[in-house]
Design a protein around this motif. Structure first.
Motif, PDB file in Angstrom:
ATOM      1  N   ASP A  18     -13.649  -2.233 -11.635  1.00  0.00           N
ATOM      2  CA  ASP A  18     -12.334  -1.621 -11.769  1.00  0.00           C
ATOM      3  C   ASP A  18     -11.640  -2.093 -13.044  1.00  0.00           C
ATOM      4  OD1 ASP A  18     -12.528  -0.070  -9.505  1.00  0.00           O
ATOM      5  OD2 ASP A  18     -11.376  -1.422  -8.220  1.00  0.00           O
ATOM      6  N   ALA A  19     -11.758  -3.381 -13.350  1.00  0.00           N
ATOM      7  CA  ALA A  19     -11.125  -3.899 -14.563  1.00  0.00           C
ATOM      8  C   ALA A  19     -11.823  -3.367 -15.806  1.00  0.00           C
ATOM      9  CB  ALA A  19     -11.151  -5.425 -14.554  1.00  0.00           C
ATOM     10  N   ASP A  20     -13.148  -3.355 -15.795  1.00  0.00           N
ATOM     11  CA  ASP A  20     -13.898  -2.902 -16.962  1.00  0.00           C
ATOM     12  C   ASP A  20     -13.640  -1.430 -17.260  1.00  0.00           C
ATOM     13  OD1 ASP A  20     -16.112  -3.288 -19.011  1.00  0.00           O
ATOM     14  OD2 ASP A  20     -16.979  -1.706 -17.773  1.00  0.00           O
ATOM     15  N   GLN A  21     -13.456  -0.632 -16.217  1.00  0.00           N
ATOM     16  CA  GLN A  21     -13.234   0.804 -16.391  1.00  0.00           C
ATOM     17  C   GLN A  21     -11.760   1.155 -16.530  1.00  0.00           C
ATOM     18  OE1 GLN A  21     -15.918   1.830 -12.880  1.00  0.00           O
ATOM     19  NE2 GLN A  21     -16.567   3.383 -14.348  1.00  0.00           N
ATOM     20  N   GLY A  22     -10.900   0.148 -16.509  1.00  0.00           N
ATOM     21  CA  GLY A  22      -9.474   0.403 -16.681  1.00  0.00           C
ATOM     22  C   GLY A  22      -8.831   1.119 -15.519  1.00  0.00           C
ATOM     23  N   VAL A  23      -9.361   0.928 -14.301  1.00  0.00           N
ATOM     24  CA  VAL A  23      -8.817   1.615 -13.127  1.00  0.00           C
ATOM     25  C   VAL A  23      -7.425   1.082 -12.818  1.00  0.00           C
ATOM     26  CG1 VAL A  23      -9.099   1.971 -10.646  1.00  0.00           C
ATOM     27  CG2 VAL A  23     -11.086   2.146 -12.174  1.00  0.00           C
ATOM     28  N   SER A  24      -6.463   1.980 -12.776  1.00  0.00           N
ATOM     29  CA  SER A  24      -5.074   1.594 -12.505  1.00  0.00           C
ATOM     30  C   SER A  24      -4.648   1.899 -11.077  1.00  0.00           C
ATOM     31  CB  SER A  24      -4.133   2.336 -13.469  1.00  0.00           C
ATOM     32  OG  SER A  24      -4.254   3.743 -13.291  1.00  0.00           O
ATOM     33  N   HIS A  25      -5.311   2.874 -10.442  1.00  0.00           N
ATOM     34  CA  HIS A  25      -4.955   3.310  -9.092  1.00  0.00           C
ATOM     35  C   HIS A  25      -6.232   3.460  -8.261  1.00  0.00           C
ATOM     36  CE1 HIS A  25      -1.293   4.299 -11.222  1.00  0.00           C
ATOM     37  NE2 HIS A  25      -0.684   4.580 -10.088  1.00  0.00           N
ATOM     38  N   VAL A  26      -6.256   2.789  -7.123  1.00  0.00           N
ATOM     39  CA  VAL A  26      -7.384   2.879  -6.204  1.00  0.00           C
ATOM     40  C   VAL A  26      -6.930   3.661  -4.977  1.00  0.00           C
ATOM     41  CG1 VAL A  26      -8.929   1.591  -4.689  1.00  0.00           C
ATOM     42  CG2 VAL A  26      -8.450   0.744  -7.001  1.00  0.00           C
ATOM     43  N   VAL A  27      -7.612   4.763  -4.699  1.00  0.00           N
ATOM     44  CA  VAL A  27      -7.379   5.566  -3.501  1.00  0.00           C
ATOM     45  C   VAL A  27      -8.686   5.596  -2.735  1.00  0.00           C
ATOM     46  CG1 VAL A  27      -6.728   7.841  -2.613  1.00  0.00           C
ATOM     47  CG2 VAL A  27      -5.625   6.945  -4.676  1.00  0.00           C
ATOM     48  N   ARG A  28      -8.707   5.049  -1.532  1.00  0.00           N
ATOM     49  CA  ARG A  28      -9.942   4.919  -0.766  1.00  0.00           C
ATOM     50  C   ARG A  28      -9.609   4.885   0.721  1.00  0.00           C
ATOM     51  NH1 ARG A  28     -11.251  -1.338  -2.717  1.00  0.00           N
ATOM     52  NH2 ARG A  28      -9.470  -2.314  -1.688  1.00  0.00           N
TER      53      ARG A  28
ATOM     54  N   ASP B 259       0.860  -1.181   0.000  1.00  0.00           N
ATOM     55  CA  ASP B 259       0.000   0.000   0.000  1.00  0.00           C
ATOM     56  C   ASP B 259       0.895   1.229   0.000  1.00  0.00           C
ATOM     57  OD1 ASP B 259      -2.989   0.938   0.739  1.00  0.00           O
ATOM     58  OD2 ASP B 259      -1.530   2.242   1.723  1.00  0.00           O
ATOM     59  N   ARG B 260       0.557   2.220  -0.795  1.00  0.00           N
ATOM     60  CA  ARG B 260       1.406   3.390  -0.947  1.00  0.00           C
ATOM     61  C   ARG B 260       1.524   4.198   0.351  1.00  0.00           C
ATOM     62  NH1 ARG B 260      -1.434   6.301  -5.660  1.00  0.00           N
ATOM     63  NH2 ARG B 260       0.040   7.966  -5.124  1.00  0.00           N
ATOM     64  N   ARG B 261       0.547   4.099   1.240  1.00  0.00           N
ATOM     65  CA  ARG B 261       0.625   4.805   2.524  1.00  0.00           C
ATOM     66  C   ARG B 261       0.910   3.877   3.683  1.00  0.00           C
ATOM     67  NH1 ARG B 261      -2.244   6.860   7.047  1.00  0.00           N
ATOM     68  NH2 ARG B 261      -4.014   5.495   6.634  1.00  0.00           N
ATOM     69  N   LEU B 262       0.272   2.712   3.696  1.00  0.00           N
ATOM     70  CA  LEU B 262       0.386   1.793   4.831  1.00  0.00           C
ATOM     71  C   LEU B 262       1.612   0.894   4.757  1.00  0.00           C
ATOM     72  CD1 LEU B 262      -3.360   0.699   5.053  1.00  0.00           C
ATOM     73  CD2 LEU B 262      -2.199   2.521   6.340  1.00  0.00           C
ATOM     74  N   GLY B 263       2.226   0.816   3.561  1.00  0.00           N
ATOM     75  CA  GLY B 263       3.409  -0.031   3.421  1.00  0.00           C
ATOM     76  C   GLY B 263       3.056  -1.482   3.119  1.00  0.00           C
ATOM     77  N   THR B 264       3.981  -2.390   3.410  1.00  0.00           N
ATOM     78  CA  THR B 264       3.799  -3.809   3.107  1.00  0.00           C
ATOM     79  C   THR B 264       2.702  -4.406   3.987  1.00  0.00           C
ATOM     80  OG1 THR B 264       6.122  -4.009   2.468  1.00  0.00           O
ATOM     81  CG2 THR B 264       4.946  -6.048   2.986  1.00  0.00           C
ATOM     82  N   GLN B 265       1.784  -5.117   3.354  1.00  0.00           N
ATOM     83  CA  GLN B 265       0.652  -5.721   4.043  1.00  0.00           C
ATOM     84  C   GLN B 265       0.582  -7.211   3.706  1.00  0.00           C
ATOM     85  OE1 GLN B 265      -1.624  -3.569   5.998  1.00  0.00           O
ATOM     86  NE2 GLN B 265       0.210  -2.319   5.673  1.00  0.00           N
ATOM     87  N   SER B 266      -0.007  -7.989   4.603  1.00  0.00           N
ATOM     88  CA  SER B 266      -0.155  -9.425   4.371  1.00  0.00           C
ATOM     89  C   SER B 266      -1.407  -9.919   5.079  1.00  0.00           C
ATOM     90  CB  SER B 266       1.075 -10.176   4.907  1.00  0.00           C
ATOM     91  OG  SER B 266       0.946 -11.568   4.701  1.00  0.00           O
ATOM     92  N   GLN B 267      -2.105 -10.848   4.428  1.00  0.00           N
ATOM     93  CA  GLN B 267      -3.291 -11.443   5.053  1.00  0.00           C
ATOM     94  C   GLN B 267      -3.491 -12.850   4.525  1.00  0.00           C
ATOM     95  OE1 GLN B 267      -7.787 -10.841   4.178  1.00  0.00           O
ATOM     96  NE2 GLN B 267      -7.291  -9.224   5.654  1.00  0.00           N
TER      97      GLN B 267
ATOM     98  N   SER C 225      -2.790  -0.305  -8.309  1.00  0.00           N
ATOM     99  CA  SER C 225      -2.034   0.227  -7.186  1.00  0.00           C
ATOM    100  C   SER C 225      -3.036   0.717  -6.137  1.00  0.00           C
ATOM    101  CB  SER C 225      -1.161   1.387  -7.673  1.00  0.00           C
ATOM    102  OG  SER C 225      -0.662   2.142  -6.587  1.00  0.00           O
ATOM    103  N   TYR C 226      -2.696   0.536  -4.857  1.00  0.00           N
ATOM    104  CA  TYR C 226      -3.621   0.916  -3.781  1.00  0.00           C
ATOM    105  C   TYR C 226      -2.991   1.941  -2.840  1.00  0.00           C
ATOM    106  CZ  TYR C 226      -6.591  -3.021  -5.105  1.00  0.00           C
ATOM    107  OH  TYR C 226      -7.411  -3.887  -5.800  1.00  0.00           O
ATOM    108  N   LEU C 227      -3.822   2.873  -2.407  1.00  0.00           N
ATOM    109  CA  LEU C 227      -3.463   3.813  -1.348  1.00  0.00           C
ATOM    110  C   LEU C 227      -4.694   3.988  -0.480  1.00  0.00           C
ATOM    111  CD1 LEU C 227      -1.522   7.181  -1.654  1.00  0.00           C
ATOM    112  CD2 LEU C 227      -3.521   6.967  -0.174  1.00  0.00           C
ATOM    113  N   HIS C 228      -4.562   3.700   0.814  1.00  0.00           N
ATOM    114  CA  HIS C 228      -5.695   3.813   1.736  1.00  0.00           C
ATOM    115  C   HIS C 228      -5.478   5.010   2.656  1.00  0.00           C
ATOM    116  CE1 HIS C 228      -6.293  -0.300   0.254  1.00  0.00           C
ATOM    117  NE2 HIS C 228      -7.564  -0.069   0.534  1.00  0.00           N
ATOM    118  N   THR C 229      -6.442   5.908   2.634  1.00  0.00           N
ATOM    119  CA  THR C 229      -6.317   7.199   3.310  1.00  0.00           C
ATOM    120  C   THR C 229      -6.704   7.114   4.786  1.00  0.00           C
ATOM    121  OG1 THR C 229      -8.590   7.823   2.765  1.00  0.00           O
ATOM    122  CG2 THR C 229      -6.889   8.372   1.159  1.00  0.00           C
ATOM    123  N   PRO C 230      -6.258   8.092   5.600  1.00  0.00           N
ATOM    124  CA  PRO C 230      -6.680   8.141   7.009  1.00  0.00           C
ATOM    125  C   PRO C 230      -8.195   8.313   7.106  1.00  0.00           C
ATOM    126  CG  PRO C 230      -4.854   9.648   6.589  1.00  0.00           C
ATOM    127  CD  PRO C 230      -5.333   9.178   5.251  1.00  0.00           C
ATOM    128  N   LEU C 231      -8.724   7.890   8.236  1.00  0.00           N
ATOM    129  CA  LEU C 231     -10.160   7.991   8.476  1.00  0.00           C
ATOM    130  C   LEU C 231     -10.471   9.185   9.378  1.00  0.00           C
ATOM    131  CD1 LEU C 231     -10.998   4.232   9.184  1.00  0.00           C
ATOM    132  CD2 LEU C 231     -11.167   5.473   7.014  1.00  0.00           C
TER     133      LEU C 231
END
Length: 303
Positions: free
Chosen positions: A201-211, A165-173, A235-241
């Motif tokens: 996301d695939a149909d719309q060609g989304v390359s970057h998800v920011v949520r 994640d671009r903000r949270l760093g390396t993640q694993s689950q 690519s993912y970036l998860h913002t503060p709440l």
């Protein structure tokens, strides 16, 4: 699946609210961040109404959200889309998974899942998600004559997902341990969020998800589903709440009020403060331009 290509170029982002009510302070943070990221990358920004769960949606909330975004200067680069109009795409994706042996019907009720988990010594703690133990997998007897209620994704033998994640760093689950084979189509016939968002996301060609960061734990499930369907992973970036006074995430259930957009700059500045962006400009266009520059300085390197 060939993307619809609503936008052209290497970057396509999106804001995908559920129209369960107007935007509030918390949802504006995600909207602004996704808009800024698209602008900072010289990319395209889409809006998608995630109304896949009609009983939760409020009539007219979708158009109120669009009105609020317009007042804030956050205007999409292509016409908005609604998940409720895209069922044929979800059905085609599910059929592909069924044909590949990656999805199977499930007859289990919530009570049966809880009982099966308890029998395995894994009773869920309060407020925790029920982990599905695979009771209806074909190799475990399948439906056993019961009526199917839902369709589930059959997880691979190794369901541990590592992602950055671009903000949270390396993640694993370990999705098998945390969730189990998860639902793609619900017992009431509605499409599950995980399938709808991956297909869209695939149909719309989304390359970057920011949520928002509350959706980060959905990412591993979506990555597994992307792999099962042969789709790219954005690519993912998860913002503060934004947090309510109770300590819970700000939402309509926890004190959120409709966002007031009569003073767009005040609303934008409040959202930017949560994102740790401090921008000084007196006019909305100038403020948005300065905020885009500030976002680019922080988040576009290597993204």
């Amino acid at each position: 699946m060939k993307p619809a290509l609503l936008c052209h170029g290497p970057y396509t982002g999106r804001f995908a609210p559920s129209p369960t009510g107007p935007l509030h302070a918390g949802s504006l943070v995600a909207a602004l961040a996704s808009w800024l990221d698209a602008r900072a990358h010289g990319g395209c920004w889409l809006v998608r109404m995630e109304d896949v769960d009609p009983p939760r949606c409020v009539p007219g909330a979708d158009h109120e959200i669009l009105r609020q975004l317009d007042a804030l200067g956050l205007v999409p680069d292509a016409p908005p889309q609604w998940q409720s109009r895209r069922g044929a795409l979800y059905a085609a994706a599910l059929e592909r998974l069924i044909e590949a042996g990656s999805s199977y019907p499930c007859a289990c009720t919530r009570q049966q899942i809880a009982a099966a988990a308890a029998a395995l010594g894994r009773p869920p703690a309060r407020h925790e998600e029920l982990v599905y133990p695979g009771s209806c997998r074909p190799e475990r007897g399948g439906l056993r004559g019961q009526t199917p209620r839902a369709w589930r994704l059959r997880l691979p033998d190794d369901a541990t997902v590592h992602w950055a994640d671009r903000r949270l760093g390396t993640q694993s689950q370990d999705v098998a341990a945390v969730v189990g084979d998860f639902v793609l189509k619900r017992g009431d016939g509605l499409w599950a969020y995980q399938l709808a968002v991956v297909v869209d996301d695939a149909d719309q060609g989304v390359s970057h998800v920011v949520r928002g960061a509350d959706l980060a734990d959905n990412t591993p499930r979506q990555v597994l589903l992307q792999r099962a369907l042969g789709l790219p992973t954005p690519s993912y970036l998860h913002t503060p709440l934004v947090m309510a006074a109770s300590g819970e995430k700000l939402s309509k259930q926890h004190g959120a009020t409709p966002l007031e957009v009569s003073d767009p700059l005040a609303a934008l500045r409040a959202a930017a403060a949560v994102l740790e962006l401090h921008v000084d400009a007196a006019q909305r266009p100038d403020w948005l331009a300065a905020a885009t520059w500030a976002w680019a300085a922080r988040w576009t390197n290597g993204a």
